[in-house]
Design an enzyme around this catalytic site. Structure first.
Site, PDB file in Angstrom:
ATOM      1  N   HIS A   4       0.793  -1.225   0.000  1.00  0.00           N
ATOM      2  CA  HIS A   4       0.000   0.000   0.000  1.00  0.00           C
ATOM      3  C   HIS A   4       0.827   1.278   0.000  1.00  0.00           C
ATOM      4  CE1 HIS A   4      -2.584  -3.181   1.722  1.00  0.00           C
ATOM      5  NE2 HIS A   4      -3.510  -2.592   0.991  1.00  0.00           N
ATOM      6  N   GLY A  20      -4.891  11.153   9.787  1.00  0.00           N
ATOM      7  CA  GLY A  20      -5.784  10.258   9.068  1.00  0.00           C
ATOM      8  C   GLY A  20      -6.029  10.720   7.640  1.00  0.00           C
ATOM      9  N   ARG A  43      -3.530   4.665  -3.846  1.00  0.00           N
ATOM     10  CA  ARG A  43      -4.888   4.803  -3.319  1.00  0.00           C
ATOM     11  C   ARG A  43      -5.179   6.214  -2.808  1.00  0.00           C
ATOM     12  NH1 ARG A  43      -7.677  -0.163  -1.757  1.00  0.00           N
ATOM     13  NH2 ARG A  43      -6.505  -1.949  -2.562  1.00  0.00           N
ATOM     14  N   ARG A  87       0.807   9.880  15.868  1.00  0.00           N
ATOM     15  CA  ARG A  87      -0.502  10.165  15.275  1.00  0.00           C
ATOM     16  C   ARG A  87      -0.916  11.583  15.646  1.00  0.00           C
ATOM     17  NH1 ARG A  87      -5.709  10.097  14.100  1.00  0.00           N
ATOM     18  NH2 ARG A  87      -7.280  10.044  15.746  1.00  0.00           N
ATOM     19  N   THR A  90      -7.875  14.343  15.425  1.00  0.00           N
ATOM     20  CA  THR A  90      -8.905  14.970  16.242  1.00  0.00           C
ATOM     21  C   THR A  90      -9.599  13.927  17.098  1.00  0.00           C
ATOM     22  OG1 THR A  90     -10.503  14.726  14.436  1.00  0.00           O
ATOM     23  CG2 THR A  90      -9.321  16.829  14.589  1.00  0.00           C
ATOM     24  N   GLU A 179     -11.712   8.489  19.897  1.00  0.00           N
ATOM     25  CA  GLU A 179     -11.188   8.565  18.525  1.00  0.00           C
ATOM     26  C   GLU A 179     -11.217   7.170  17.928  1.00  0.00           C
ATOM     27  OE1 GLU A 179      -7.128   7.706  17.976  1.00  0.00           O
ATOM     28  OE2 GLU A 179      -8.288   6.306  19.170  1.00  0.00           O
ATOM     29  N   MET A 180     -10.485   6.897  16.847  1.00  0.00           N
ATOM     30  CA  MET A 180     -10.696   5.639  16.138  1.00  0.00           C
ATOM     31  C   MET A 180      -9.427   4.894  15.720  1.00  0.00           C
ATOM     32  SD  MET A 180     -14.009   6.629  13.757  1.00  0.00           S
ATOM     33  CE  MET A 180     -14.426   4.910  13.455  1.00  0.00           C
ATOM     34  N   GLU A 181      -8.243   5.296  16.200  1.00  0.00           N
ATOM     35  CA  GLU A 181      -7.025   4.670  15.687  1.00  0.00           C
ATOM     36  C   GLU A 181      -5.949   4.300  16.707  1.00  0.00           C
ATOM     37  OE1 GLU A 181      -9.098   6.753  12.555  1.00  0.00           O
ATOM     38  OE2 GLU A 181      -8.105   7.715  14.255  1.00  0.00           O
ATOM     39  N   ASP A 204     -14.738  18.440  19.051  1.00  0.00           N
ATOM     40  CA  ASP A 204     -16.116  18.555  19.532  1.00  0.00           C
ATOM     41  C   ASP A 204     -16.229  17.889  20.894  1.00  0.00           C
ATOM     42  OD1 ASP A 204     -17.649  15.635  18.902  1.00  0.00           O
ATOM     43  OD2 ASP A 204     -15.836  16.036  17.761  1.00  0.00           O
TER      44      ASP A 204
END
Length: 235
Positions: A4, A20, A43, A87, A90, A179-181, A204
């Site tokens: 990738h 991200g 990508r 990283r 947000t 968050e997500m990572e 937020d």
């Protein structure tokens, strides 16, 4: 080259920032790095290498969520020998004393993702930041009088959650933000014996509904990037 990432060996620095959004990677490279050159557009996930205060630094977009950052973190460490991964992104706050535009440094990252449960045969592995990077980032942030908090965050698999009950429960256990990572990044850094840290801007407040404008997010984002880059100078 990896699957990738289209970079050749030597094109990626040992220290890398991981937003991200690939367009954020482009913005960081153009705004903060000298002599930045693009090494990846596979990508559309842009990656650049340049210098910051004389130190060679890369920046690579990772996409959103545990699966996506896991792909890029794995390949950066396994195929390109990256040592220090920070990283920059947000998060949504869930503590009353945390305001939008505050900076959060993630000491650890809890998660609902099944990735680690599968990896560790259903036990609860505790993904943790590199202390040296964390300590330096905190020093830099406080020296600049930035509103900074350090603690546990929660890596979620769900952006549009129907109920806030889990987040309220996490808040009662002093989790700072969602968050997500980060849990994936910290776990993989531990696997490869590398150094990882997440520095996040509060965009937020999930429980109060307070939000930042696009201009406010950009201003705070710039401060966060400078903290990350100056922290990276120690490695």
């Amino acid at each position: 080259m990896s699957i990738h990432i289209g970079a050749q060996q030597g094109q990626i620095a040992e220290t890398i920032l991981l937003p991200g959004d690939p367009l954020r990677a482009k913005y960081i490279a153009e705004t903060f790095l000298e002599g930045a050159e693009c090494y990846n557009n596979v990508r559309g996930m842009l990656g650049f290498t340049g210098t910051y205060k004389g130190k060679r630094v890369s920046v690579q977009g990772t996409g959103m969520g545990v699966p996506s950052i896991s792909i890029y973190a794995n390949e950066l460490m396994q195929s390109y020998g990256v040592q220090n991964l920070i990283r920059v992104g947000t998060c949504g706050a869930i503590q009353e004393d945390i305001k939008v535009r505050d900076v959060i440094i993630a000491m650890s990252a809890s998660s609902e993702s099944q990735t680690n449960r599968l990896l560790f045969d259903q036990i609860d592995f505790a993904p943790t930041a590199n202390f040296e990077l964390l300590h330096k980032a905190y020093q830099v942030a406080t020296e600049r009088n930035l509103p900074v908090k350090v603690g546990n965050i929660f890596t979620s698999d769900s952006f549009y959650r129907e109920s806030l009950d889990l987040y309220k429960k996490l808040a009662s256990y002093q989790v700072l933000a969602i968050e997500m990572e980060s849990s994936a990044l910290y776990t993989l850094a531990a696997k490869y014996k590398r150094n990882a840290l997440s520095i996040l801007t509060v965009s937020d407040h999930i429980l109060t509904g307070e939000e930042t404008s696009a201009d406010e997010r950009q201003s705070t984002f710039n401060e966060m990037i400078e903290v990350a880059l100056d922290a990276a100078l120690i490695k």
